[in-house]
Design a protein around this motif. Structure first.
Motif, mmCIF file in Angstrom:
data_model
loop_
_atom_site.group_PDB
_atom_site.id
_atom_site.type_symbol
_atom_site.label_atom_id
_atom_site.label_comp_id
_atom_site.label_asym_id
_atom_site.label_seq_id
_atom_site.Cartn_x
_atom_site.Cartn_y
_atom_site.Cartn_z
ATOM 1 N N GLY A 91 39.600 -96.534 -24.253
ATOM 2 C CA GLY A 91 41.253 -97.766 -24.250
ATOM 3 C C GLY A 91 42.374 -96.740 -24.627
ATOM 4 O O GLY A 91 43.487 -96.913 -24.522
ATOM 5 N N GLU A 92 42.215 -95.319 -25.257
ATOM 6 C CA GLU A 92 43.579 -94.774 -25.854
ATOM 7 C C GLU A 92 43.819 -93.604 -24.739
ATOM 8 O O GLU A 92 43.025 -93.449 -23.598
ATOM 9 N N LEU A 93 45.588 -93.284 -24.379
ATOM 10 C CA LEU A 93 45.800 -92.365 -22.975
ATOM 11 C C LEU A 93 46.195 -91.172 -23.740
ATOM 12 O O LEU A 93 46.029 -90.673 -24.877
ATOM 13 N N ILE A 94 45.148 -90.083 -22.850
ATOM 14 C CA ILE A 94 45.186 -89.057 -23.357
ATOM 15 C C ILE A 94 46.169 -88.495 -22.481
ATOM 16 O O ILE A 94 45.488 -88.421 -20.612
ATOM 17 N N VAL A 95 46.947 -87.276 -22.797
ATOM 18 C CA VAL A 95 47.741 -86.659 -21.949
ATOM 19 C C VAL A 95 47.719 -85.046 -22.436
ATOM 20 O O VAL A 95 47.490 -85.394 -23.438
ATOM 21 N N GLY A 96 47.705 -84.134 -21.004
ATOM 22 C CA GLY A 96 47.735 -82.759 -21.733
ATOM 23 C C GLY A 96 48.596 -82.407 -20.906
ATOM 24 O O GLY A 96 48.917 -82.618 -19.737
ATOM 25 N N GLY A 97 48.736 -80.864 -21.059
ATOM 26 C CA GLY A 97 49.432 -79.850 -20.630
ATOM 27 C C GLY A 97 49.386 -78.757 -21.058
ATOM 28 O O GLY A 97 48.333 -78.358 -21.719
ATOM 29 N N VAL A 98 49.803 -77.270 -20.422
ATOM 30 C CA VAL A 98 49.975 -76.113 -20.598
ATOM 31 C C VAL A 98 50.962 -76.169 -21.527
ATOM 32 O O VAL A 98 52.483 -75.957 -20.788
ATOM 33 N N GLN A 99 50.635 -75.055 -22.868
ATOM 34 C CA GLN A 99 51.354 -74.701 -23.655
ATOM 35 C C GLN A 99 52.005 -73.707 -23.452
ATOM 36 O O GLN A 99 50.723 -72.721 -23.522
ATOM 37 N N TYR B 60 47.898 -84.800 -26.174
ATOM 38 C CA TYR B 60 48.453 -85.196 -26.832
ATOM 39 C C TYR B 60 47.121 -87.037 -26.811
ATOM 40 O O TYR B 60 46.985 -87.341 -26.088
ATOM 41 N N ARG B 61 47.456 -87.799 -27.726
ATOM 42 C CA ARG B 61 46.733 -89.461 -27.484
ATOM 43 C C ARG B 61 47.711 -90.485 -28.001
ATOM 44 O O ARG B 61 48.650 -90.330 -28.754
ATOM 45 N N GLY B 62 47.772 -91.667 -27.483
ATOM 46 C CA GLY B 62 48.151 -92.525 -27.740
ATOM 47 C C GLY B 62 47.239 -94.037 -27.171
ATOM 48 O O GLY B 62 46.479 -93.672 -26.109
ATOM 49 N N GLU B 63 48.106 -95.467 -27.694
ATOM 50 C CA GLU B 63 47.806 -96.197 -27.257
ATOM 51 C C GLU B 63 49.219 -96.547 -25.680
ATOM 52 O O GLU B 63 47.843 -97.006 -24.946
ATOM 53 N N LYS B 64 49.898 -96.129 -25.556
ATOM 54 C CA LYS B 64 50.991 -95.886 -24.374
ATOM 55 C C LYS B 64 51.551 -94.748 -24.289
ATOM 56 O O LYS B 64 51.425 -94.152 -25.424
ATOM 57 N N ILE B 65 52.512 -93.947 -23.746
ATOM 58 C CA ILE B 65 53.078 -93.051 -23.475
ATOM 59 C C ILE B 65 54.144 -92.952 -24.904
ATOM 60 O O ILE B 65 54.276 -92.274 -26.020
ATOM 61 N N ALA B 66 54.858 -93.871 -25.254
ATOM 62 C CA ALA B 66 55.669 -94.170 -26.522
ATOM 63 C C ALA B 66 55.217 -93.821 -27.683
ATOM 64 O O ALA B 66 55.635 -92.723 -28.463
ATOM 65 N N ASP B 67 53.530 -93.729 -27.588
ATOM 66 C CA ASP B 67 52.518 -93.754 -28.917
ATOM 67 C C ASP B 67 51.989 -92.201 -28.908
ATOM 68 O O ASP B 67 51.562 -91.734 -29.806
ATOM 69 N N PRO C 171 29.352 -91.936 -19.203
ATOM 70 C CA PRO C 171 28.962 -93.317 -19.452
ATOM 71 C C PRO C 171 28.600 -93.973 -21.105
ATOM 72 O O PRO C 171 28.359 -95.034 -21.076
ATOM 73 N N ASP C 172 27.267 -92.733 -21.600
ATOM 74 C CA ASP C 172 26.899 -92.703 -22.962
ATOM 75 C C ASP C 172 27.890 -92.845 -23.944
ATOM 76 O O ASP C 172 27.185 -92.980 -24.589
ATOM 77 N N GLY C 173 29.084 -92.655 -23.590
ATOM 78 C CA GLY C 173 30.692 -92.753 -24.974
ATOM 79 C C GLY C 173 30.615 -91.573 -25.304
ATOM 80 O O GLY C 173 31.379 -90.973 -26.149
ATOM 81 N N GLY C 174 29.727 -90.372 -24.658
ATOM 82 C CA GLY C 174 30.310 -89.260 -25.291
ATOM 83 C C GLY C 174 31.567 -88.243 -24.758
ATOM 84 O O GLY C 174 31.793 -89.103 -23.522
ATOM 85 N N ILE C 175 31.838 -87.249 -24.525
ATOM 86 C CA ILE C 175 33.350 -86.887 -24.011
ATOM 87 C C ILE C 175 32.448 -85.953 -23.441
ATOM 88 O O ILE C 175 31.942 -84.482 -23.166
ATOM 89 N N GLY C 176 32.564 -85.575 -22.247
ATOM 90 C CA GLY C 176 32.235 -84.090 -21.068
ATOM 91 C C GLY C 176 33.265 -83.032 -20.937
ATOM 92 O O GLY C 176 35.219 -84.299 -20.697
ATOM 93 N N VAL C 177 33.517 -82.395 -21.592
ATOM 94 C CA VAL C 177 34.150 -80.949 -21.675
ATOM 95 C C VAL C 177 34.722 -80.098 -20.261
ATOM 96 O O VAL C 177 33.302 -79.234 -20.178
#
Length: 316
Positions: free
Chosen positions: A103-111, A129-136, A156-162
């Motif tokens: 349910g969280e927004l994840i935004v990333g990029g190259v630093q 970055y993570r947050g409920e919305k962009i402002a957070d 689908p099983d709740g894990g995170i594919g990386v």
């Protein structure tokens, strides 16, 4: 679906296959995205639009034509132009991406940052970055030094594919790896560095990376990415590609191109060696079997292209 990977396919082979598949089909219309409010700077390597607080937002890489120092700006559409969203944060990153996990927004990029050993050179890593919305949005994880194109997807099983992309002794010019994390809190530089690479995707002289991952109806993971090479003159060629992963077995499909530079409108390039560059930003799958590809073009502008949904046949 039983995914089958055949022999490694070079950029030239993939290009030949794409041109054959495109022959005789009706041309699809590409559209340039018009950005305003950033002065004389270019906007490229955009994300696909995503919803935030009830409106569509695009994140884009903003920089001067003669510079590699960029910012990620969040844009909203007003009267046919995309303008910076008022009050939104500006992130000191390149090549933005987004997803949603738990349910969280994840935004990333190259630093980018000064190279720790080579004076005057730059090093890079992927920041999340993570947050409920962009402002957070708040920074919560940075990947290994020297690694771009880290991507996450909620399984689908709740894990995170990386999806990883090491370079150097492991990975050469850049190959795609993958592992499963239990949660965002379980992400670690060590696990990313140790993630196994997919076999038979790239020859040593070529490279690629994942740009975005889609969970398909049957639980397979559709990966939008890029494959790239140099020609004899030293010019770069970047092609948008897809492949599909079965996260339960680790099996993958062959890569296939979904567009080339000639499919898009003519335009400027940041440098002469970047004219044939299409950098996959995001894919919006639509009803009716089509999808819209959002991409950076020649490191100088952004366009979108309507294509047949490349993942639809993997869901049948």
């Amino acid at each position: 679906m039983n995914l089958k990977k055949t022999d490694v396919k070079t950029c030239n082979v993939l290009l030949e296959q794409y041109l054959v598949s495109r022959a005789g089909k009706s041309p699809v219309a590409a559209e340039k995205l018009i950005f305003d409010g950033v002065g004389q700077k270019d906007v490229y390597n955009i994300t696909a639009p995503f919803e935030d607080e009830g409106e569509a937002v695009i994140a884009g890489r903003v920089e001067s034509r003669d510079s590699e120092h960029s910012e990620v700006v969040f844009f909203v559409e007003r009267d046919g132009k995309w303008i910076p969203r008022e009050g939104a944060p500006v992130l000191v990153l390149q090549d933005p991406f987004h997803t949603r996990i738990g349910g969280e927004l994840i935004v990333g990029g190259v630093q980018i940052f000064p190279h720790p050993e080579q004076e005057g050179a730059l090093m890079w890593r992927t920041a999340f970055y993570r947050g409920e919305k962009i402002a957070d949005l708040k920074l919560f994880f940075t990947g290994p030094d020297g690694m771009k194109d880290l991507r996450l997807v909620e399984l689908p099983d709740g894990g995170i594919g990386v999806f990883t992309r090491p370079q150097g002794e492991k990975g050469g010019r850049g190959q795609i790896g993958y592992y499963r994390a239990a949660s965002l809190d379980e992400l670690s530089v060590q696990h990313i560095e140790e993630a196994p690479l997919f076999k038979g995707q790239f020859i040593p002289e070529e490279w690629g990376g994942a740009n975005e991952a889609h969970v398909l109806k049957n639980g397979l993971i559709g990966v939008l990415g890029h494959t790239a090479c140099f020609d004899e003159a030293g010019d770069r060629h970047y092609y948008p590609m897809i492949f599909v992963l079965d996260p339960s077995t680790g099996n993958i499909s062959d890569m296939e191109l979904i567009a080339i530079r000639d499919d898009f409108q003519p335009g400027p390039a940041k440098r002469d060696d970047l004219q044939d560059v299409v950098f996959s930003g995001g894919l919006v799958r639509q009803a009716g079997g089509t999808a819209v590809l959002y991409a950076g073009i020649s490191d100088a502008e952004a366009q979108r292209l309507t294509i047949l949904d490349p993942f639809a046949r993997f869901e049948s």
